[in-house]
Design a protein around this motif. Structure first.
Motif, PDB file in Angstrom:
ATOM      1  N   GLY A   1      14.760   6.351  -7.308  1.00  0.00           N
ATOM      2  CA  GLY A   1      15.186   5.066  -5.729  1.00  0.00           C
ATOM      3  C   GLY A   1      16.825   4.968  -5.276  1.00  0.00           C
ATOM      4  N   ASP A   2      17.188   4.454  -4.608  1.00  0.00           N
ATOM      5  CA  ASP A   2      18.615   4.052  -3.514  1.00  0.00           C
ATOM      6  C   ASP A   2      18.599   2.464  -3.820  1.00  0.00           C
ATOM      7  N   LEU A   3      19.780   2.301  -5.233  1.00  0.00           N
ATOM      8  CA  LEU A   3      20.180   1.080  -5.031  1.00  0.00           C
ATOM      9  C   LEU A   3      21.355   0.472  -4.346  1.00  0.00           C
ATOM     10  N   HIS A   4      20.849  -0.424  -3.541  1.00  0.00           N
ATOM     11  CA  HIS A   4      22.177  -1.439  -2.984  1.00  0.00           C
ATOM     12  C   HIS A   4      23.406  -2.413  -3.845  1.00  0.00           C
ATOM     13  N   LEU A   5      24.434  -2.049  -3.736  1.00  0.00           N
ATOM     14  CA  LEU A   5      26.080  -2.458  -4.997  1.00  0.00           C
ATOM     15  C   LEU A   5      27.089  -3.375  -4.250  1.00  0.00           C
ATOM     16  N   SER A   6      26.535  -4.602  -4.170  1.00  0.00           N
ATOM     17  CA  SER A   6      27.822  -5.269  -3.985  1.00  0.00           C
ATOM     18  C   SER A   6      28.875  -6.098  -4.429  1.00  0.00           C
ATOM     19  N   ALA A   7      30.440  -6.092  -4.591  1.00  0.00           N
ATOM     20  CA  ALA A   7      31.064  -6.846  -5.002  1.00  0.00           C
ATOM     21  C   ALA A   7      32.200  -7.947  -4.000  1.00  0.00           C
ATOM     22  N   LEU A   8      32.070  -8.713  -4.675  1.00  0.00           N
ATOM     23  CA  LEU A   8      33.086  -9.731  -4.043  1.00  0.00           C
ATOM     24  C   LEU A   8      34.173 -10.426  -5.094  1.00  0.00           C
ATOM     25  N   VAL A   9      35.743  -9.563  -4.739  1.00  0.00           N
ATOM     26  CA  VAL A   9      36.326 -10.162  -5.141  1.00  0.00           C
ATOM     27  C   VAL A   9      37.577 -10.534  -4.763  1.00  0.00           C
ATOM     28  N   PHE A  10      37.992 -12.019  -5.743  1.00  0.00           N
ATOM     29  CA  PHE A  10      39.054 -12.646  -5.712  1.00  0.00           C
ATOM     30  C   PHE A  10      40.384 -11.995  -6.378  1.00  0.00           C
TER      31      PHE A  10
ATOM     32  N   VAL B   1      30.242  -0.130 -10.514  1.00  0.00           N
ATOM     33  CA  VAL B   1      30.353  -1.581 -10.152  1.00  0.00           C
ATOM     34  C   VAL B   1      31.885  -1.050 -10.119  1.00  0.00           C
ATOM     35  N   GLN B   2      32.786  -0.824 -11.240  1.00  0.00           N
ATOM     36  CA  GLN B   2      34.231  -0.399 -11.806  1.00  0.00           C
ATOM     37  C   GLN B   2      34.671   0.219 -10.527  1.00  0.00           C
ATOM     38  N   GLU B   3      34.027   0.596  -9.864  1.00  0.00           N
ATOM     39  CA  GLU B   3      34.961   1.438  -8.693  1.00  0.00           C
ATOM     40  C   GLU B   3      34.719   0.183  -7.444  1.00  0.00           C
ATOM     41  N   LEU B   4      33.798  -0.137  -7.496  1.00  0.00           N
ATOM     42  CA  LEU B   4      33.608  -0.968  -6.252  1.00  0.00           C
ATOM     43  C   LEU B   4      34.549  -2.432  -6.366  1.00  0.00           C
ATOM     44  N   ILE B   5      35.030  -2.483  -7.347  1.00  0.00           N
ATOM     45  CA  ILE B   5      36.614  -3.845  -8.027  1.00  0.00           C
ATOM     46  C   ILE B   5      37.783  -2.921  -7.490  1.00  0.00           C
ATOM     47  N   ALA B   6      37.588  -2.034  -8.276  1.00  0.00           N
ATOM     48  CA  ALA B   6      39.125  -1.230  -7.513  1.00  0.00           C
ATOM     49  C   ALA B   6      38.804  -1.305  -5.831  1.00  0.00           C
ATOM     50  N   ALA B   7      38.411  -1.051  -5.285  1.00  0.00           N
ATOM     51  CA  ALA B   7      38.003  -0.777  -3.534  1.00  0.00           C
ATOM     52  C   ALA B   7      38.389  -1.818  -2.981  1.00  0.00           C
ATOM     53  N   ALA B   8      37.739  -2.843  -3.237  1.00  0.00           N
ATOM     54  CA  ALA B   8      37.441  -4.564  -2.888  1.00  0.00           C
ATOM     55  C   ALA B   8      39.224  -4.673  -2.651  1.00  0.00           C
TER      56      ALA B   8
ATOM     57  N   ARG C   1      45.933  -8.231  -9.737  1.00  0.00           N
ATOM     58  CA  ARG C   1      45.146  -9.135 -10.648  1.00  0.00           C
ATOM     59  C   ARG C   1      43.078  -9.483 -10.059  1.00  0.00           C
ATOM     60  N   VAL C   2      42.590  -9.036 -10.432  1.00  0.00           N
ATOM     61  CA  VAL C   2      40.651  -9.266 -10.253  1.00  0.00           C
ATOM     62  C   VAL C   2      41.001 -11.195 -10.740  1.00  0.00           C
ATOM     63  N   ARG C   3      40.981 -11.862 -10.848  1.00  0.00           N
ATOM     64  CA  ARG C   3      40.564 -13.251 -10.804  1.00  0.00           C
ATOM     65  C   ARG C   3      38.735 -13.706 -11.367  1.00  0.00           C
ATOM     66  N   VAL C   4      37.942 -13.060 -10.225  1.00  0.00           N
ATOM     67  CA  VAL C   4      36.623 -13.254 -10.578  1.00  0.00           C
ATOM     68  C   VAL C   4      36.824 -12.076  -9.658  1.00  0.00           C
ATOM     69  N   ALA C   5      35.481 -11.913 -10.172  1.00  0.00           N
ATOM     70  CA  ALA C   5      34.930 -10.533  -9.854  1.00  0.00           C
ATOM     71  C   ALA C   5      32.964 -10.872  -9.488  1.00  0.00           C
ATOM     72  N   VAL C   6      32.548 -11.572  -7.708  1.00  0.00           N
ATOM     73  CA  VAL C   6      30.877 -11.528  -7.861  1.00  0.00           C
ATOM     74  C   VAL C   6      29.827 -10.166  -7.623  1.00  0.00           C
ATOM     75  N   LEU C   7      28.928  -9.979  -8.587  1.00  0.00           N
ATOM     76  CA  LEU C   7      28.631  -9.028  -8.480  1.00  0.00           C
ATOM     77  C   LEU C   7      26.983  -8.846  -8.084  1.00  0.00           C
ATOM     78  N   ALA C   8      27.033  -8.242  -6.558  1.00  0.00           N
ATOM     79  CA  ALA C   8      25.279  -8.235  -6.278  1.00  0.00           C
ATOM     80  C   ALA C   8      24.713  -6.916  -6.224  1.00  0.00           C
TER      81      ALA C   8
END
Length: 629
Positions: free
Chosen positions: A267-276, A346-353, A281-288
């Motif tokens: 299947g295909d899965l959608h991955l989202s990341a909200l990064v502060f 997800v690691q890539e998404l955090i870096a890309a945000a 420095r990434v203080r908080v990463a909210v992953l969905a």
């Protein structure tokens, strides 16, 4: 208070807040998990064997102990009674202690603690046969106890072989030596004290064959639903299941994951990341990630919040939150290697945000009773979905895809869609695609995003985060990530998101917890759970939040952590990223239903054959005794 409460909480908006007392009636799910059984301590089972060995001679020989030889130097009935005790104590202790070495010698695995419990359980059959013999003597007159004793010890093989095939080694021939040791020692003790005859040898062999045939037919019949549906019997999964749940044995875990992988699809899965961020420095990463935290225990994507946080915390982000994103068991990832693909992406998404222009809105509800609330953060929108105070459970993954399409049409670069999962009533609250609730959710989500967009303004953004992880499923109903609180402050508003690492929340608790959260932070807020299935691993099954920890304690926990999050507020920039991860193995639609149906059929067949096979074996044995008499 910063910004006040511009949006009423959903329970108040609908005009039907649910109190804890009202929620207390919704407890149909309090049951014992079928997946977990804790055997008693070895000392307890050993004491039980000794006590039963003292009791059974009275049932077998009282008041006529003269048929037993006397203990040397003790000519009275006490000496004869002591010999009777040995008939049961020797197979009970020696046979039990020999079970584990024999199981290991022939390729199985069996703990001594389980062997002691099995030895005690076998005596239940002996007790039942002797009790029936006593009743028959009242009707048919007295007859020798030798045959019933041999029948009881012979039928003991039934429960021993059944257990060892399921827990030690699935091949009957390899489990047989360990299963035979206690019954054979029982035969030896009966013949040594009551004498040996050719008829008794015939009886003993016949009883053992009866028991072995009953056990084999029971295993075959019980396995049939699983074999028909998945090509593998459930009996072969018992040992790896128990070893995974009790020891987290890597080999057992791999075997269980291999089973789920065999029935999975892609299947295909959608991955989202909200990064502060604070600078780089990434203080908080909210992953969905649209990954369901199942199937159970720590298999595959179960315990997802801890697995993602462990791979990211300290290296890719200071703090990590993993709320539940709309998904069902169709999005369960079956294996650890497959989940690693999600971790890497997800690691890539955090870096890309990368940070977006600062823009923020309150947490907005478009109308009373809306199923959706939204908050604008930068060029993205965070959308929170719940039916609370009505039952709230899994939301179809397809609905979140449509919500994201609407978000793009409304001008948002990204949409972080969260399922609050915060009002439990068993078998209620799911929102499938195409249902009336699904269409209502889509309309409410779009309206919430429009309302949030209209209220969004520029300005400085501050973020605070706090977490406590000193909780556990047994005492608190929480998984290893415990309780996290994220506070977002900007443009005159303050919003808090509390996330319990738990499988849903008892109905009626959401509203008072939201009030406690809002009071602690001085703004609006929402309480969510992760839907982590690792919390099922306790006596009690579902183990929703609130079953093991009171509302008062949870409120205090929430207030304490929320105040720490407020104290942690500091300037931050927000960014988001998302991607579809294609070709990931997932359980897929209908697999969970098929599995539950097959297991239910197996349980039904097991109990039917459990009673019938032992009853038929006992009846056949009794007929042989009558014939030989």
């Amino acid at each position: 208070m910063v910004g006040g409460r511009k949006v009423a909480e959903r329970g108040e908006a609908t005009g039907s807040p649910v109190t804890q007392a009202e929620g207390a009636v919704y407890r149909p799910h309090e049951r014992t998990s079928r997946l977990r059984f804790a055997s008693p301590r070895g000392e307890v089972s050993a004491l039980g064997i000794v006590l039963v060995s003292l009791l059974l001679p009275l049932l077998a020989f009282f008041p006529n102990f003269d048929q037993l030889p006397a203990w040397p130097g003790a000519p009275g009935w006490w000496g004869r009674y002591a010999v009777g005790v040995l008939i049961f104590l020797v197979p009970g202790i020696v046979g039990t202690l020999a079970t584990t070495p024999l199981a290991v010698l022939f390729g199985g695995r069996f703990r001594t603690r389980r062997a002691l419990l099995l030895g005690l359980s076998g005596f239940l059959i002996v007790f039942g046969v002797l009790l029936l013999w006593r009743l028959l003597t009242l009707v048919a007159g007295p007859f020798s106890v030798e045959g019933p004793l041999l029948l009881g010890f012979g039928l003991m093989l039934w429960i021993r072989q059944l257990t060892l095939v399921g827990v030690s080694h699935r091949v009957h021939v390899r489990s047989l030596p360990a299963a035979l040791v206690q019954p054979l020692l029982g035969y030896v003790m009966v013949w040594a004290t009551l004498g040996w005859r050719l008829n008794s040898l015939v009886e003993g062999v016949f009883f053992l064959l009866l028991a072995l045939g009953g056990a084999a037919s029971l295993v075959t019949a019980t396995d049939r639903p699983m074999v028909r549906e998945f090509g593998q019997g459930g009996t072969s999964l018992l040992r790896p299941l128990m070893e995974h749940m009790s020891d987290r044995d890597p080999a057992a875990s791999s075997q269980m994951e291999a089973f789920f992988e065999g029935v999975s699809t892609k299947g295909d899965l959608h991955l989202s990341a909200l990064v502060f961020r604070d600078g780089t420095r990434v203080r908080v990463a909210v992953l969905a990630p649209s990954v369901h935290p199942g199937p159970f225990a720590e298999l595959g994507s179960s315990d997802l919040p801890r697995k993602l946080a462990k791979s990211l915390r300290g290296r890719h982000a200071d703090e990590v939150m993993v709320p539940h994103s709309p998904s069902t068991h169709a999005q369960d990832i079956p294996t650890t290697p497959e989940l690693q693909k999600v971790v890497e992406k997800v690691q890539e998404l955090i870096a890309a945000a990368s940070p977006a222009p600062t823009r923020v809105s309150p947490l907005v509800s478009p109308h009373p009773g809306s199923l959706a609330r939204a908050q604008v953060l930068g060029d993205s929108v965070l959308l929170l979905l719940t039916q609370a105070p009505e039952p709230t459970d899994d939301i179809d993954y397809a609905l979140s895809e449509l919500v994201r399409e609407d978000a793009r049409r409304l001008g948002f670069s990204h949409a972080i869609v969260l399922d609050a999962h915060n009002s439990f009533v068993e078998n209620r609250g799911e929102i499938p695609f195409g249902s009336p609730e699904g269409f209502r959710l889509l309309a409410d989500a779009k309206a919430a995003m429009v309302a949030a967009r209209d209220q969004a303004v520029g300005g400085e953004l501050r973020v605070g985060f706090a977490q406590e992880r000193e909780f556990n499923p047994e005492d608190h109903g929480m998984g290893p990530e415990g309780l996290s609180v994220l506070v977002i402050e900007g443009a005159g508003t303050r919003t808090a998101y509390a996330l319990f690492d738990a499988n849903n929340l008892e109905r009626g608790m959401r509203d008072p917890l939201v009030r406690a959260l809002e009071k602690a932070v001085g703004g609006a807020g929402e309480v969510m759970t992760t839907d982590n299935h690792v919390v099922h691993e306790v006596q009690g099954g579902t183990n929703t939040l609130g079953m093991r920890r009171s509302l008062q304690d949870l409120s205090r926990d929430l207030e304490r952590v929320a105040k720490r999050a407020v104290a942690n507020l500091a300037p931050a920039r927000v960014g988001a990223s998302e991607e579809v991860l294609r070709g990931v193995k997932v359980l897929g639609p209908g697999v969970t239903t098929r599995l539950m149906t097959a297991l239910a059929d197996s349980f039904a067949i097991f109990w039917l054959f459990f009673l019938s096979t032992i009853a038929l074996a006992a009846l056949a044995g009794a007929l042989l005794l009558a014939f030989l008499k």
